[in-house]
Scaffold this motif. Structure first.
Motif, PDB file in Angstrom:
ATOM      1  N   LEU A  21     -58.762   6.319  22.094  1.00  0.00           N
ATOM      2  CA  LEU A  21     -58.790   5.197  21.216  1.00  0.00           C
ATOM      3  C   LEU A  21     -57.317   4.833  21.189  1.00  0.00           C
ATOM      4  CD1 LEU A  21     -60.815   6.634  18.079  1.00  0.00           C
ATOM      5  CD2 LEU A  21     -61.507   4.948  19.898  1.00  0.00           C
ATOM      6  N   ASP A  22     -56.536   4.618  22.365  1.00  0.00           N
ATOM      7  CA  ASP A  22     -55.277   4.500  22.696  1.00  0.00           C
ATOM      8  C   ASP A  22     -54.795   2.960  22.543  1.00  0.00           C
ATOM      9  OD1 ASP A  22     -52.615   4.579  23.402  1.00  0.00           O
ATOM     10  OD2 ASP A  22     -53.138   5.964  25.174  1.00  0.00           O
ATOM     11  N   GLU A  23     -54.635   2.648  21.402  1.00  0.00           N
ATOM     12  CA  GLU A  23     -54.140   1.143  21.037  1.00  0.00           C
ATOM     13  C   GLU A  23     -52.954   0.811  21.844  1.00  0.00           C
ATOM     14  OE1 GLU A  23     -55.742  -1.881  18.957  1.00  0.00           O
ATOM     15  OE2 GLU A  23     -56.349   0.073  18.827  1.00  0.00           O
ATOM     16  N   ARG A  24     -52.096   1.755  22.146  1.00  0.00           N
ATOM     17  CA  ARG A  24     -50.904   1.221  22.824  1.00  0.00           C
ATOM     18  C   ARG A  24     -50.793   1.498  24.398  1.00  0.00           C
ATOM     19  NH1 ARG A  24     -44.964   3.650  21.872  1.00  0.00           N
ATOM     20  NH2 ARG A  24     -43.754   1.723  22.048  1.00  0.00           N
ATOM     21  N   GLY A  25     -51.899   2.368  24.852  1.00  0.00           N
ATOM     22  CA  GLY A  25     -51.969   2.451  26.178  1.00  0.00           C
ATOM     23  C   GLY A  25     -50.720   3.426  26.733  1.00  0.00           C
ATOM     24  N   ALA A  26     -50.266   4.556  25.936  1.00  0.00           N
ATOM     25  CA  ALA A  26     -49.105   5.118  26.149  1.00  0.00           C
ATOM     26  C   ALA A  26     -49.455   6.498  26.844  1.00  0.00           C
ATOM     27  CB  ALA A  26     -48.452   5.603  24.879  1.00  0.00           C
ATOM     28  N   GLY A  27     -51.075   6.877  27.012  1.00  0.00           N
ATOM     29  CA  GLY A  27     -51.368   8.010  27.746  1.00  0.00           C
ATOM     30  C   GLY A  27     -51.131   9.492  27.023  1.00  0.00           C
ATOM     31  N   PRO A  28     -51.560  10.490  27.486  1.00  0.00           N
ATOM     32  CA  PRO A  28     -51.560  11.672  26.600  1.00  0.00           C
ATOM     33  C   PRO A  28     -50.323  12.348  26.114  1.00  0.00           C
ATOM     34  CG  PRO A  28     -52.411  12.010  28.642  1.00  0.00           C
ATOM     35  CD  PRO A  28     -52.029  10.716  28.807  1.00  0.00           C
ATOM     36  N   ASP A  29     -49.207  11.663  25.714  1.00  0.00           N
ATOM     37  CA  ASP A  29     -48.133  12.217  25.343  1.00  0.00           C
ATOM     38  C   ASP A  29     -47.762  11.954  23.878  1.00  0.00           C
ATOM     39  OD1 ASP A  29     -45.465  12.969  25.216  1.00  0.00           O
ATOM     40  OD2 ASP A  29     -44.867  12.163  26.912  1.00  0.00           O
ATOM     41  N   PRO A  30     -48.029  12.818  23.094  1.00  0.00           N
ATOM     42  CA  PRO A  30     -48.131  12.412  21.478  1.00  0.00           C
ATOM     43  C   PRO A  30     -46.993  11.581  20.860  1.00  0.00           C
ATOM     44  CG  PRO A  30     -48.859  14.827  21.972  1.00  0.00           C
ATOM     45  CD  PRO A  30     -48.189  14.250  23.245  1.00  0.00           C
ATOM     46  N   LYS A  31     -45.625  12.198  21.552  1.00  0.00           N
ATOM     47  CA  LYS A  31     -44.541  11.392  20.753  1.00  0.00           C
ATOM     48  C   LYS A  31     -44.542   9.943  21.173  1.00  0.00           C
ATOM     49  CE  LYS A  31     -41.296  12.722  24.728  1.00  0.00           C
ATOM     50  NZ  LYS A  31     -42.217  13.351  25.724  1.00  0.00           N
ATOM     51  N   LEU A  32     -45.275   9.377  22.193  1.00  0.00           N
ATOM     52  CA  LEU A  32     -45.066   8.088  22.764  1.00  0.00           C
ATOM     53  C   LEU A  32     -46.072   7.145  21.798  1.00  0.00           C
ATOM     54  CD1 LEU A  32     -44.975   8.321  26.544  1.00  0.00           C
ATOM     55  CD2 LEU A  32     -43.093   8.167  24.869  1.00  0.00           C
ATOM     56  N   HIS A  33     -46.912   7.579  20.891  1.00  0.00           N
ATOM     57  CA  HIS A  33     -47.788   6.705  20.242  1.00  0.00           C
ATOM     58  C   HIS A  33     -46.963   5.989  18.851  1.00  0.00           C
ATOM     59  CE1 HIS A  33     -51.168   7.639  23.050  1.00  0.00           C
ATOM     60  NE2 HIS A  33     -50.711   8.791  23.134  1.00  0.00           N
ATOM     61  N   GLY A  34     -46.349   5.320  19.107  1.00  0.00           N
ATOM     62  CA  GLY A  34     -45.561   4.844  18.016  1.00  0.00           C
ATOM     63  C   GLY A  34     -46.208   3.693  17.243  1.00  0.00           C
TER      64      GLY A  34
END
Lengths: 94, 423
Positions: free
Chosen positions: B410-423
């Motif tokens: 459910l990656d709204e930002r399309g940032a991939g599996p790196d928790p710190k990137l989901h701003g």
């Protein structure tokens, strides 16, 4: 500000570095099972206390470092070069 | 308990405000409850409230290690919105927004929900296109107030942004959600606490869980700083510290990292900004609104390294101040009053978990990333539903821990599996 003693450049502010992530992750072989890759990519121990983590000295020597840091106090216990896990995978590939 | 009404406010105004009692009880813990919710934040309190109200559960306790509203409930920037485009997210957050619209009435407590619109600035034709796609999706799936504004309308509405065409990132337009806005965070926690207490929920403050006792595939009881408490069903709603409780129950790893996020408030100003304004491009991330007291409330990125410490670092203070100056140069001489930091569950796709666990009677509510505040009413609603019926509602069918194994993000930002990137 956390101060990191880079083995190549000396003591620098953490703002010179980029945080990588959990440095204790062992990546499976490229043809490893789906479950092993799932666990390596998605699952985290998320330690509250001293954890091993990767940092890159991105505004300095650009070397990747393995750092033992307390995630509650931010105290750094050790700094050494290189990502042993990735190195091992690359070694196994040869 | 006095219900708040125009009459009770008027009457207490005439009688020196002596007619107000405690807003909720301070009971002694019982040895056993039907349902125990760990975590007295807004999510936990809302869950207890909806368990009692919607599902008629009688014997509920909420355990809080500090005081209610003292964790992330009191450490956010109070923004409420539902501008999500991915299936799973959009229905959930739109449901939450609809609950916010009636929350003061529902709780008989003024949560000061102000639908002042949420204006996300756009700085390139590609960003305009992407926003148009997302906001069109919203309009087609039940969020009617999504709009894309050009420069002319934006200038008319917020004249004091930096519209310099020579800016590093000139403003081209904005994606606007008009029903979005802000609410008073303390009031939401207190409102849910008061309403839950009236339905008989025991709110146990200064009650820290120190151990989890398992019996086979069940959670038998919780060891707490106020004695051992057993329960038929237990829910964890302790975002930021989910992993610590999870590991007390010896359940291994979670797809979550704990990061800290700072927020700031300035000295009070005369009315300056009547909307929530968001600026995010390149290395910048900044969101700002003005509180009813006049303080400019704003925040930026997280601190970029994993941390359980509830205190922020200085490079991010500078970073956020720079973003403020690039978008609202009129803030240049405003003094910062204080800044604080909360620890959050950053999940692998930036989306939360409301789900069953490997233990039969344990349920998890975690992984709220940047967005826990706006989600809290729906989070409590669906978590209560899950605990009562022991199965997830359709809306949260992908909010489980196994979704990555199924290839669902459910990656709204399309940032991939790196928790710190989901701003």
């Amino acid at each position: 500000m956390i101060r990191i003693d880079c083995p190549f450049c000396g003591v620098r502010d953490h703002s010179e570095f980029s945080y990588g992530g959990d440095g204790s992750i062992e990546y499976p072989a490229l043809d490893g099972s789906m479950q092993d890759w799932h666990d390596a990519v998605f699952m985290r121990e998320n330690i509250c206390g001293v954890q091993t983590e990767t940092w890159q000295h991105s505004s300095g020597c650009r070397m990747w470092l393995l750092i033992e840091r307390d995630t509650m106090t931010h105290e750094i216990h050790s700094v050494k070069p290189a990502h042993a896990g990735i190195a091992k995978v690359l070694e196994a590939e040869k | 308990m006095t219900r708040f009404s125009a009459w009770s406010v008027f009457w207490n105004g005439l009688t020196a405000q002596r007619g107000w009692g405690r807003q909720w009880r301070d009971p002694e813990p019982k040895a056993h409850y039907d349902v125990v919710i760990v975590g007295g934040g807004i999510h936990g309190l809302a869950t207890a409230y909806y368990l009692a109200k919607n599902h008629g559960v009688q014997n509920i306790a909420v355990l809080e290690k500090g005081w209610i509203g003292g964790g992330n409930a009191g450490r956010n920037t109070t923004i409420v919105r539902s501008n999500y485009a991915r299936p799973g997210n959009r229905e959930f957050y739109e449901h939450s927004l609809r609950m916010w619209e009636n929350l003061s009435h529902e709780l008989n407590y003024n949560v000061m929900f102000s639908q002042r619109s949420h204006i996300a600035l756009l700085h390139s034709p590609a960003a305009m296109d992407r926003a148009a796609r997302n906001y069109n999706t919203m309009r087609l799936t039940g969020t009617p107030d999504a709009e894309i504004w050009g420069l002319e309308q934006l200038r008319k509405t917020v004249p004091h942004l930096n519209y310099d065409t020579h800016a590093r990132f000139p403003i081209l337009g904005a994606a606007v959600q008009k029903r979005a806005g802000t609410a008073r965070h303390d009031a939401v926690a207190w409102g849910y606490a008061r309403a839950a207490d009236q339905l008989g929920v025991d709110i146990l403050q200064q009650c820290e869980v120190t151990g989890v006792v398992r019996k086979g595939a069940k959670l038998a009881s919780l060891q707490t700083s106020r004695g051992e408490i057993s329960a038929n069903k237990v829910g964890f709603a302790v975002a930021g510290n989910s992993t610590r409780l999870w590991q007390m129950a010896e359940l291994g790893k979670l797809p979550i990292e704990t990061h800290k996020l700072q927020a700031f408030v300035s000295e009070p100003l005369k009315p300056l900004l009547d909307q929530v304004v968001v600026f995010g491009i390149g290395g910048a991330h900044f969101y700002i609104s003005q509180s009813d007291k006049g303080g400019m409330v704003f925040g930026g990125d997280l601190d970029w390294y994993k941390s359980y410490a509830q205190r922020g670092n200085l490079p991010i203070v500078q970073d956020t101040a720079e973003a403020a100056m690039s978008i609202l140069p009129c803030l240049g001489r405003v003094k910062l009053l204080r800044h604080w930091s909360g620890v959050m569950d950053m999940s692998m796709d930036g989306a939360p978990f409301i789900c069953k666990t490997p233990l039969d009677n344990l349920y998890l509510n975690a992984g709220w990333n940047y967005g826990g505040f706006k989600a809290s009413p729906a989070s409590g609603w669906y978590f209560a539903d899950l605990i009562a019926h022991d199965r997830p509602a359709k809306v949260i069918e992908n909010h489980d821990l196994k979704r990555f194994e199924r290839g669902v993000n459910l990656d709204e930002r399309g940032a991939g599996p790196d928790p710190k990137l989901h701003g």
